[in-house]
Design a protein around this motif. Structure first.
Motif, mmCIF file in Angstrom:
data_model
loop_
_atom_site.group_PDB
_atom_site.id
_atom_site.type_symbol
_atom_site.label_atom_id
_atom_site.label_comp_id
_atom_site.label_asym_id
_atom_site.label_seq_id
_atom_site.Cartn_x
_atom_site.Cartn_y
_atom_site.Cartn_z
ATOM 1 N N UNK A 242 1.099 -1.118 -0.182
ATOM 2 C CA UNK A 242 0.256 -0.200 -0.122
ATOM 3 C C UNK A 242 1.110 1.224 -0.078
ATOM 4 N N UNK A 243 1.634 1.365 0.642
ATOM 5 C CA UNK A 243 2.929 1.891 1.007
ATOM 6 C C UNK A 243 3.116 2.565 0.068
ATOM 7 N N UNK A 244 4.195 1.304 -1.328
ATOM 8 C CA UNK A 244 4.838 1.360 -2.257
ATOM 9 C C UNK A 244 4.023 2.667 -3.298
ATOM 10 N N UNK A 245 2.503 1.593 -3.210
ATOM 11 C CA UNK A 245 1.941 2.301 -4.417
ATOM 12 C C UNK A 245 1.422 4.084 -3.884
ATOM 13 N N UNK A 246 0.931 3.978 -3.472
ATOM 14 C CA UNK A 246 0.939 6.016 -2.582
ATOM 15 C C UNK A 246 1.749 6.738 -3.065
ATOM 16 N N UNK A 247 2.983 6.376 -3.000
ATOM 17 C CA UNK A 247 4.250 6.812 -3.940
ATOM 18 C C UNK A 247 4.287 6.611 -5.114
ATOM 19 N N UNK A 248 3.951 6.325 -5.725
ATOM 20 C CA UNK A 248 4.062 5.249 -7.228
ATOM 21 C C UNK A 248 2.605 5.255 -7.978
ATOM 22 N N UNK A 249 2.347 6.564 -8.736
ATOM 23 C CA UNK A 249 1.160 6.472 -8.940
ATOM 24 C C UNK A 249 0.285 5.607 -9.773
ATOM 25 N N UNK A 250 1.532 5.150 -11.182
ATOM 26 C CA UNK A 250 1.829 4.963 -12.504
ATOM 27 C C UNK A 250 1.603 2.982 -12.175
ATOM 28 N N UNK A 251 1.864 2.948 -11.608
ATOM 29 C CA UNK A 251 2.469 0.936 -11.408
ATOM 30 C C UNK A 251 0.865 0.544 -10.871
ATOM 31 N N UNK A 252 1.045 -0.621 -11.337
ATOM 32 C CA UNK A 252 0.071 -1.978 -10.843
ATOM 33 C C UNK A 252 0.639 -3.164 -10.479
ATOM 34 N N UNK A 253 0.359 -3.640 -9.486
ATOM 35 C CA UNK A 253 0.824 -4.967 -8.945
ATOM 36 C C UNK A 253 0.065 -6.081 -10.347
ATOM 37 N N UNK A 254 0.898 -6.582 -10.365
ATOM 38 C CA UNK A 254 0.462 -7.598 -11.786
ATOM 39 C C UNK A 254 1.873 -8.730 -11.453
ATOM 40 N N UNK A 255 1.391 -10.335 -12.189
ATOM 41 C CA UNK A 255 2.534 -11.350 -12.425
ATOM 42 C C UNK A 255 2.383 -11.799 -11.055
ATOM 43 N N UNK A 256 3.108 -12.480 -10.545
ATOM 44 C CA UNK A 256 3.550 -13.000 -9.522
ATOM 45 C C UNK A 256 2.814 -12.575 -8.194
ATOM 46 N N UNK A 257 3.078 -11.581 -8.009
ATOM 47 C CA UNK A 257 2.609 -10.573 -6.931
ATOM 48 C C UNK A 257 0.794 -10.289 -7.009
ATOM 49 N N UNK A 258 0.388 -10.151 -8.303
ATOM 50 C CA UNK A 258 -1.051 -10.403 -8.741
ATOM 51 C C UNK A 258 -1.833 -11.540 -8.491
ATOM 52 N N UNK A 259 -1.076 -13.033 -8.599
ATOM 53 C CA UNK A 259 -1.049 -14.062 -8.317
ATOM 54 C C UNK A 259 -1.898 -13.991 -6.595
ATOM 55 N N UNK A 260 -0.886 -13.660 -5.994
ATOM 56 C CA UNK A 260 -0.540 -13.503 -4.892
ATOM 57 C C UNK A 260 -1.853 -12.739 -4.248
ATOM 58 N N UNK A 261 -2.105 -12.013 -4.932
ATOM 59 C CA UNK A 261 -3.181 -11.039 -3.582
ATOM 60 C C UNK A 261 -5.064 -11.228 -4.561
ATOM 61 N N UNK A 262 -4.713 -12.478 -5.247
ATOM 62 C CA UNK A 262 -6.083 -13.425 -6.366
ATOM 63 C C UNK A 262 -5.734 -14.833 -5.756
ATOM 64 N N UNK A 263 -5.097 -15.050 -4.831
ATOM 65 C CA UNK A 263 -5.155 -16.258 -4.088
ATOM 66 C C UNK A 263 -5.042 -17.752 -4.396
ATOM 67 N N UNK A 264 -4.281 -16.827 -5.926
ATOM 68 C CA UNK A 264 -4.034 -17.826 -6.687
ATOM 69 C C UNK A 264 -2.394 -18.687 -6.931
ATOM 70 N N UNK A 265 -2.137 -18.766 -5.960
ATOM 71 C CA UNK A 265 -1.153 -18.782 -5.126
ATOM 72 C C UNK A 265 -0.647 -18.738 -3.943
ATOM 73 N N UNK A 266 0.134 -19.915 -2.845
ATOM 74 C CA UNK A 266 -0.343 -19.846 -1.799
ATOM 75 C C UNK A 266 1.746 -18.986 -1.215
ATOM 76 N N UNK A 267 2.401 -18.494 -2.437
ATOM 77 C CA UNK A 267 3.835 -18.369 -2.147
ATOM 78 C C UNK A 267 3.864 -17.051 -1.768
ATOM 79 N N UNK A 268 4.688 -16.430 -0.604
ATOM 80 C CA UNK A 268 4.761 -14.680 -0.773
ATOM 81 C C UNK A 268 5.571 -14.601 -1.164
ATOM 82 N N UNK A 269 5.497 -13.608 -2.625
ATOM 83 C CA UNK A 269 6.396 -13.117 -4.086
ATOM 84 C C UNK A 269 7.660 -12.182 -2.760
#
Length: 197
Positions: free
Chosen positions: A61-88
């Motif tokens: 959350x903090x990282x995205x407050x300072x970098x407004x153009x970035x979107x979490x994707x790939x392995x991180x999005x897998x984790x956010x959607x519970x499509x993996x148990x592996x913490x990025x």
């Protein structure tokens, strides 16, 4: 209301996080914010971002407050959607082509870039494990990103992610195929889906 009470109210309202901009709206100057930080009443965690005492820092959350153009994707999005148990190990993000990503790379982000017209495709908000909302891609875009970026992502995550995806009630196979067409990987997606469905 005194300044400290305004700050406490602002922190409570924002789940323990307050930006300089939010503080200014409350009438709190940068000098007062610095004084509160020196007195250990708040902690500065990034430029212009402070957290209250006993607040666990939600790095995503903090990282995205300072970098407004970035979107979490790939392995991180897998984790956010519970499509993996592996913490990025490090966060994967997508930014528009031409974006200066030096700071992100220095902070150990895995940075992908894409044209502006495809950047917003499938963008939604997801809740982090700490209850904050961050920008990320939806299920279908995440699956497409993992397949089309196979040379840069951990392919060991893909079979389990695909199995979890097809078992979900909220999957949208039509949307998946539309995304696959947009990224020119429709044939590959069809092959995966024929095996799994």
């Amino acid at each position: 209301m005194d300044t400290l009470e305004k700050l406490k109210d602002g922190l409570e309202y924002n789940k323990g996080v307050i930006t300089s901009e939010q503080a200014h709206l409350l009438g709190i100057t940068n000098e007062r914010m610095s004084a509160f930080a020196h007195a250990n009443q708040i902690e500065k965690v990034a430029r212009g971002i402070y957290v209250g005492p006993n607040t666990f820092v939600d790095e995503m959350y903090i990282a995205q407050l300072t970098k407004t153009k970035m979107i979490y994707s790939h392995e991180t999005a897998l984790y956010l959607h519970d499509l993996t148990d592996r913490d990025p190990l490090k966060y994967s993000v997508t930014v528009p082509s031409g974006y200066n990503s030096k700071t992100l790379l220095r902070q150990k982000f895995d940075v992908f870039s894409i044209s502006q017209e495809l950047l917003g495709l499938g963008k939604i908000e997801c809740k982090t494990m700490y209850g904050n909302y961050v920008r990320c891609y939806n299920l279908e875009r995440t699956i497409c990103d993992m397949i089309r970026s196979k040379s840069r992502v951990d392919q060991a995550l893909l079979p389990d992610a695909l199995k979890r995806y097809v078992q979900r009630e909220d999957k949208d196979l039509n949307s998946l195929m539309e995304m696959a067409e947009a990224f020119k990987i429709a044939k590959t997606i069809r092959l995966y889906m024929e095996v799994l469905l």
